[in-house]
Design a protein around this motif. Sequence first.
Motif, mmCIF file in Angstrom:
data_model
loop_
_atom_site.group_PDB
_atom_site.id
_atom_site.type_symbol
_atom_site.label_atom_id
_atom_site.label_comp_id
_atom_site.label_asym_id
_atom_site.label_seq_id
_atom_site.Cartn_x
_atom_site.Cartn_y
_atom_site.Cartn_z
ATOM 1 N N GLY A 24 31.172 40.427 34.313
ATOM 2 C CA GLY A 24 32.145 39.678 33.528
ATOM 3 C C GLY A 24 33.569 40.113 33.846
ATOM 4 O O GLY A 24 33.799 41.197 34.385
ATOM 5 N N ARG A 25 34.524 39.274 33.476
ATOM 6 C CA ARG A 25 35.910 39.541 33.860
ATOM 7 C C ARG A 25 36.469 40.806 33.223
ATOM 8 O O ARG A 25 37.246 41.528 33.853
ATOM 9 C CB ARG A 25 36.782 38.340 33.499
ATOM 10 C CG ARG A 25 36.788 37.943 32.039
ATOM 11 C CD ARG A 25 37.630 36.712 31.820
ATOM 12 N NE ARG A 25 37.714 36.378 30.393
ATOM 13 C CZ ARG A 25 38.497 35.430 29.909
ATOM 14 N NH1 ARG A 25 39.233 34.701 30.733
ATOM 15 N NH2 ARG A 25 38.535 35.178 28.614
ATOM 16 N N PHE A 26 36.087 41.116 31.986
ATOM 17 C CA PHE A 26 36.610 42.320 31.344
ATOM 18 C C PHE A 26 36.045 43.582 31.994
ATOM 19 O O PHE A 26 36.745 44.581 32.157
ATOM 20 C CB PHE A 26 36.297 42.297 29.849
ATOM 21 C CG PHE A 26 36.984 41.180 29.108
ATOM 22 C CD1 PHE A 26 38.360 41.195 28.911
ATOM 23 C CD2 PHE A 26 36.265 40.106 28.624
ATOM 24 C CE1 PHE A 26 39.001 40.168 28.243
ATOM 25 C CE2 PHE A 26 36.891 39.078 27.959
ATOM 26 C CZ PHE A 26 38.258 39.097 27.763
ATOM 27 N N TYR A 69 38.520 39.376 41.733
ATOM 28 C CA TYR A 69 37.351 38.713 41.141
ATOM 29 C C TYR A 69 37.611 38.377 39.669
ATOM 30 O O TYR A 69 37.295 37.284 39.201
ATOM 31 C CB TYR A 69 36.115 39.618 41.237
ATOM 32 C CG TYR A 69 35.547 39.750 42.628
ATOM 33 C CD1 TYR A 69 35.473 38.665 43.494
ATOM 34 C CD2 TYR A 69 35.042 40.980 43.073
ATOM 35 C CE1 TYR A 69 34.946 38.800 44.763
ATOM 36 C CE2 TYR A 69 34.512 41.125 44.340
ATOM 37 C CZ TYR A 69 34.467 40.024 45.180
ATOM 38 O OH TYR A 69 33.935 40.161 46.442
ATOM 39 N N ALA A 70 38.197 39.340 38.934
ATOM 40 C CA ALA A 70 38.455 39.120 37.511
ATOM 41 C C ALA A 70 39.494 38.015 37.311
ATOM 42 O O ALA A 70 39.376 37.205 36.393
ATOM 43 C CB ALA A 70 38.924 40.417 36.867
ATOM 44 N N ALA A 71 40.513 37.989 38.178
ATOM 45 C CA ALA A 71 41.551 36.956 38.079
ATOM 46 C C ALA A 71 40.955 35.580 38.319
ATOM 47 O O ALA A 71 41.318 34.604 37.642
ATOM 48 C CB ALA A 71 42.666 37.238 39.081
ATOM 49 N N ARG A 110 45.246 39.451 36.945
ATOM 50 C CA ARG A 110 46.203 38.665 37.735
ATOM 51 C C ARG A 110 47.570 39.355 37.733
ATOM 52 O O ARG A 110 48.260 39.412 38.751
ATOM 53 C CB ARG A 110 46.306 37.249 37.157
ATOM 54 C CG ARG A 110 47.165 36.325 38.004
ATOM 55 C CD ARG A 110 47.060 34.894 37.518
ATOM 56 N NE ARG A 110 45.791 34.288 37.909
ATOM 57 C CZ ARG A 110 44.880 33.827 37.071
ATOM 58 N NH1 ARG A 110 45.090 33.909 35.769
ATOM 59 N NH2 ARG A 110 43.767 33.285 37.503
ATOM 60 N N TRP A 111 47.942 39.921 36.610
ATOM 61 C CA TRP A 111 49.208 40.646 36.502
ATOM 62 C C TRP A 111 49.200 41.902 37.375
ATOM 63 O O TRP A 111 50.174 42.208 38.059
ATOM 64 C CB TRP A 111 49.444 41.000 35.039
ATOM 65 C CG TRP A 111 50.702 41.751 34.762
ATOM 66 C CD1 TRP A 111 51.947 41.227 34.576
ATOM 67 C CD2 TRP A 111 50.841 43.162 34.634
ATOM 68 N NE1 TRP A 111 52.854 42.235 34.328
ATOM 69 C CE2 TRP A 111 52.206 43.434 34.359
ATOM 70 C CE3 TRP A 111 49.937 44.234 34.716
ATOM 71 C CZ2 TRP A 111 52.684 44.720 34.165
ATOM 72 C CZ3 TRP A 111 50.421 45.526 34.519
ATOM 73 C CH2 TRP A 111 51.786 45.754 34.255
#
Length: 267
Positions: free
Chosen positions: A43-45, A69-71, A79-80
């Motif tokens: 998962g993204r987190f 991958y998370a972005a 993304r930041w």
Amino acid sequence: MMEKTGHRQIGVFLLMASLMVGYGVGRPVQAFDITTDVPKESGRFDLFRFGFKAYQNGDKKKAVEAYRYAAEKGHTGSRWALANMYAYGDGVPENDYEAFKAYAEIVNHDVEPGSPDTGFYVNALLALAGYYQTGIPDTPVEKDLSQARQLYFQAASVFGNPEAQFRLAQMILNGEGGAKNVRLAKKWLNLSRKNGNVGAMAVFGDLVFNEGQPVLGLAYLTMAADRCGPGDCSWIRELQEKCFSVVDENDRRGAIALAQNMSTGNH
């Protein structure tokens, strides 16, 4: 382009670390071992946490991969982080245009003030505004002072960011991206300095000094010089010394005493 100094890089990392705490990065994550491959199906987190842990351990290649991958899965913090790494050439080749695109992706998704993504969003607004102030050579991003001013205004008004308030005031004071308005610039400078921006305090003091209030202006300049950080001290002290050199001893003493009183009273 964005200001790229060691001091600013440290500040970016500290902001990143503080924001990560809200996502539980400080808690043990038993599912991941950074000596293994990046778990792209996670998962993204979890990918976000994996990337930050890898970054902390010096494995920036894995950090970039995890953040990417998370972005792709919509994680704003990742993304930041990627945007900052491109902006500073930190673990990837320096590429302002890639950084710009990543910051723009963040800004294109509105956030409510106070949400977990607020810090990322405001930082992205400031970064984009900085790019628009200068443009990025050999890319589609051209200098656009009007757009820069608008982005600073958004960060300054909606989110109350002191740095944005200061930068907006400077643009208004110089007539960049719109009409020059000293009174409006002073309003934003005063708000920014009340919110703790030392640079705004110095510029505000210089304006007040040149408007015929030498003691009050010097008091603000003196407080700013006493509180300035490494990146600001040189120009602030130069401004203070210039003003001190054209007043008499009574005004100097009065300014120092007033600065001490105002510091105690948190004016």
